[in-house]
Scaffold this motif. Structure first.
Motif, PDB file in Angstrom:
ATOM      1  N   ILE A  69       5.307  -2.480   8.402  1.00 26.09           N
ATOM      2  CA  ILE A  69       6.528  -1.386   8.269  1.00 26.09           C
ATOM      3  C   ILE A  69       6.534  -0.697   9.522  1.00 26.09           C
ATOM      4  CG2 ILE A  69       7.338   0.854   7.183  1.00 26.09           C
ATOM      5  CD1 ILE A  69       6.326  -0.293   4.421  1.00 26.09           C
ATOM      6  N   TYR A 123       1.330  -3.290  -3.422  1.00 26.68           N
ATOM      7  CA  TYR A 123       1.922  -3.658  -4.804  1.00 26.68           C
ATOM      8  C   TYR A 123       1.183  -4.351  -5.682  1.00 26.68           C
ATOM      9  CZ  TYR A 123       6.457  -3.438  -1.696  1.00 26.68           C
ATOM     10  OH  TYR A 123       7.245  -3.069  -0.955  1.00 26.68           O
ATOM     11  N   LEU A 163      -3.117   2.217   0.624  1.00 25.48           N
ATOM     12  CA  LEU A 163      -3.652   0.882   0.084  1.00 25.48           C
ATOM     13  C   LEU A 163      -4.829   1.071  -0.515  1.00 25.48           C
ATOM     14  CD1 LEU A 163      -2.575  -1.559   2.964  1.00 25.48           C
ATOM     15  CD2 LEU A 163      -1.328  -0.968   1.045  1.00 25.48           C
ATOM     16  N   GLY A 200      -1.203   5.062   6.834  1.00 23.37           N
ATOM     17  CA  GLY A 200      -0.101   3.899   6.470  1.00 23.37           C
ATOM     18  C   GLY A 200       1.542   4.485   7.364  1.00 23.37           C
ATOM     19  N   ASP A 201       2.351   3.806   6.677  1.00 24.74           N
ATOM     20  CA  ASP A 201       3.864   4.260   7.456  1.00 24.74           C
ATOM     21  C   ASP A 201       4.363   5.661   6.711  1.00 24.74           C
ATOM     22  OD1 ASP A 201       3.608   2.661   4.928  1.00 24.74           O
ATOM     23  OD2 ASP A 201       5.941   3.069   4.849  1.00 24.74           O
ATOM     24  N   SER A 202       3.783   5.743   5.505  1.00 22.77           N
ATOM     25  CA  SER A 202       4.588   7.015   4.811  1.00 22.77           C
ATOM     26  C   SER A 202       4.668   8.370   5.504  1.00 22.77           C
ATOM     27  CB  SER A 202       3.953   7.048   3.206  1.00 22.77           C
ATOM     28  OG  SER A 202       3.708   5.862   2.723  1.00 22.77           O
ATOM     29  N   THR A 260       2.101   8.976  -1.032  1.00 20.64           N
ATOM     30  CA  THR A 260       1.305   7.867  -1.480  1.00 20.64           C
ATOM     31  C   THR A 260      -0.060   8.163  -1.461  1.00 20.64           C
ATOM     32  OG1 THR A 260       1.292   5.549  -0.940  1.00 20.64           O
ATOM     33  CG2 THR A 260       1.347   6.987   0.870  1.00 20.64           C
ATOM     34  N   HIS A 269       0.269  -0.802  -7.207  1.00 15.59           N
ATOM     35  CA  HIS A 269       0.096   0.375  -6.599  1.00 15.59           C
ATOM     36  C   HIS A 269       1.067   0.616  -5.478  1.00 15.59           C
ATOM     37  CE1 HIS A 269      -2.216  -1.638  -3.356  1.00 15.59           C
ATOM     38  NE2 HIS A 269      -2.524  -2.399  -4.476  1.00 15.59           N
ATOM     39  N   ASP A 270       2.025   1.633  -5.760  1.00 13.07           N
ATOM     40  CA  ASP A 270       3.314   1.502  -4.861  1.00 13.07           C
ATOM     41  C   ASP A 270       3.825   2.990  -4.460  1.00 13.07           C
ATOM     42  OD1 ASP A 270       3.487  -1.104  -5.661  1.00 13.07           O
ATOM     43  OD2 ASP A 270       4.202  -0.364  -7.629  1.00 13.07           O
ATOM     44  N   THR A 271       4.372   3.256  -3.377  1.00 13.25           N
ATOM     45  CA  THR A 271       4.785   4.503  -2.732  1.00 13.25           C
ATOM     46  C   THR A 271       5.861   5.246  -3.492  1.00 13.25           C
ATOM     47  OG1 THR A 271       3.420   4.129  -0.696  1.00 13.25           O
ATOM     48  CG2 THR A 271       5.332   5.805  -0.517  1.00 13.25           C
ATOM     49  N   THR A 322       8.590   1.261   1.357  1.00 12.45           N
ATOM     50  CA  THR A 322       7.465   1.147   0.751  1.00 12.45           C
ATOM     51  C   THR A 322       6.610  -0.516   1.200  1.00 12.45           C
ATOM     52  OG1 THR A 322       6.280   0.825  -1.471  1.00 12.45           O
ATOM     53  CG2 THR A 322       8.455   0.429  -1.146  1.00 12.45           C
ATOM     54  N   GLY A 323       5.436  -0.412   1.095  1.00 12.79           N
ATOM     55  CA  GLY A 323       4.507  -1.880   1.374  1.00 12.79           C
ATOM     56  C   GLY A 323       3.340  -1.754   2.317  1.00 12.79           C
ATOM     57  N   VAL A 324       3.224  -2.768   3.020  1.00 12.31           N
ATOM     58  CA  VAL A 324       1.984  -2.776   4.006  1.00 12.31           C
ATOM     59  C   VAL A 324       2.667  -1.791   5.136  1.00 12.31           C
ATOM     60  CG1 VAL A 324       0.478  -4.060   5.069  1.00 12.31           C
ATOM     61  CG2 VAL A 324       1.301  -5.014   3.068  1.00 12.31           C
ATOM     62  N   GLY A 325       1.936  -0.679   5.287  1.00  3.60           N
ATOM     63  CA  GLY A 325       2.228   0.314   6.188  1.00  3.60           C
ATOM     64  C   GLY A 325       2.279  -0.077   7.540  1.00  3.60           C
ATOM     65  N   ARG A 385      -7.899   5.838   7.163  1.00  5.65           N
ATOM     66  CA  ARG A 385      -6.514   4.902   7.610  1.00  5.65           C
ATOM     67  C   ARG A 385      -5.213   5.666   7.179  1.00  5.65           C
ATOM     68  NH1 ARG A 385      -2.245   2.890   3.950  1.00  5.65           N
ATOM     69  NH2 ARG A 385      -1.457   0.909   5.028  1.00  5.65           N
TER      70      ARG A 385
HETATM   71  C1  SD4 Z   1       0.936   2.436   2.929  1.00  7.57           C
HETATM   72  N1  SD4 Z   1       3.142   2.069   2.504  1.00  7.57           N
HETATM   73  O1  SD4 Z   1      -0.032   3.410   2.734  1.00  7.57           O
HETATM   74  C2  SD4 Z   1       2.100   2.514   1.846  1.00  7.57           C
HETATM   75  C3  SD4 Z   1       1.528   1.738   0.635  1.00  7.57           C
HETATM   76  C4  SD4 Z   1       2.711   1.097  -0.226  1.00  7.57           C
HETATM   77  O2  SD4 Z   1       3.172   0.117  -2.005  1.00  7.57           O
HETATM   78  O3  SD4 Z   1       3.954   1.622   0.003  1.00  7.57           O
HETATM   79  N2  SD4 Z   1       2.204   0.492  -1.189  1.00  7.57           N
HETATM   80  O4  SD4 Z   1       0.746   1.646   3.662  1.00  7.57           O
END
Ligand code: SD4
Length: 310
Positions: free
Chosen positions: A207, A146, A171, A180-182, A168, A149-151, A201-204, A178
């Motif tokens: 999540i 955030y 990060l 993430g969750d996406s 996405t 930068h957001d998914t 969306t957020g810290v994968g 690396r």
């Molecule tokens: C990630 N969830 O790669 C994604 C990044 C994200 O807002 O959503 N950023 O962890």
């Protein structure tokens, strides 16, 4: 609140509008979702998705994307891909297969080249400037989402079909490789046409610990209304992380049930999201979190002007 489409962040507004047009013209929900995601991927002013995405620690843009068709439970995803113009197209392609549905890095790129998907440099001058100005000695244990930068996550429902697409660049300053969750099924998104769909969306890393999208869909399946399902799944997961002594990073979620009802929740102060309504409108909303109490507002012009993220 009900809709055909729901999407993360204000940046999805134009894409959702195009998706709504396609639905009006008789297009499928898949066409509408793909168009909406691609519109965000192609816009260089968004620093989290596709062209314009912020790079990893080595200055390279690595992209993740996923697509899930709730009719077949077909899930396609690619991860850690470089220079692919529209990652969502390849994720969608892969969701039609029974094997080899999730491809990483060189293998995903080779598949995309063979399929004739366009490649082009994804690092914009602006993103490169941001990278150059960034302190390189970052603490990779403290990377956050955030920071502008957001998914993009788009969920849709039309007829009896639910589906979702996610794209996405992950990060900013992540380690090369690396993921993430996406592009992880059940974490970044999940769709089951018998129930509905959810996306995050957020810290994968945080999540993924709660398989958050699947957790929301399962709550909806159990009969919990969609807004409550979002709030409960996120709240319970945050409480669990806190019990383990872990300070949760930013996380926001959206969902839509089989009756088109939508929901959203966040652990940040505010999380804008876009709904393509049943009467064809495209409307910006925000989930607002005041000390754990969630409400959904329709932001006025002053709120939108004051909002600084994507
Ligand atoms: C990630 N969830 O790669 C994604 C990044 C994200 O807002 O959503 N950023 O962890």
């Amino acid at each position: 609140m009900e809709g055909y489409l729901i999407a993360t962040w204000k940046m999805a507004f134009e894409g959702v509008k195009k998706g709504q047009d396609l639905i009006r013209q008789g297009g499928t929900i898949h066409k509408a979702i793909m168009e909406a995601v691609k519109t965000v991927e192609d816009d260089p002013s968004y620093h989290s998705v596709g062209y314009g995405g912020l790079p990893n620690l080595e200055g390279e843009v690595e992209l993740d994307a996923a697509y899930m068709d709730g009719d077949t439970l077909g899930f396609g995803a690619i991860m850690g891909v470089k220079n692919l113009k529209n990652p969502i197209e390849v994720a969608y392609d892969l969701c039609h297969y029974k094997r080899n549905c999730v491809l990483a890095a060189a293998g995903a790129e080779a598949y995309a080249r063979k399929g004739g998907y366009p490649f082009s440099p994804m690092l914009t001058e602006e993103a490169e400037e941001r990278y150059k100005a960034q302190e390189k000695n970052v603490d990779t244990e403290k990377l956050e989402a955030y920071g502008g930068h957001d998914t993009v996550c788009i969920i849709g429902r039309l007829g009896d079909t639910s589906a979702c697409g996610v794209s996405t660049s992950g990060l900013f300053m992540k380690l090369p490789g690396r993921v993430g969750d996406s592009p992880i099924i059940g974490s970044g998104c999940y769709a089951d046409s018998e129930v509905g769909a959810a996306a995050a969306t957020g810290v994968g890393e945080d999540i993924m610990k709660g398989c958050l999208s699947f957790a929301i869909v399962e709550k909806i399946r159990a009969g919990i209304p969609v807004q409550q399902a979002c709030e409960q799944a996120l709240g319970e997961h945050i409480a669990r992380l806190e019990r383990s002594g872990h300070k949760p990073g930013s996380m926001s979620v959206i969902a839509m049930d089989r009756d088109h009802h939508v929901g959203a929740a966040t652990n940040k102060k505010a999380f804008p999201f876009v709904v393509g309504t049943m009467d064809g409108e495209t409307v910006l909303f925000a989930a607002v979190n005041e000390g754990g109490n969630m409400s959904v507002i329709c932001p006025d012009e002053a709120w939108i002007q004051a909002y600084q993220g994507d």
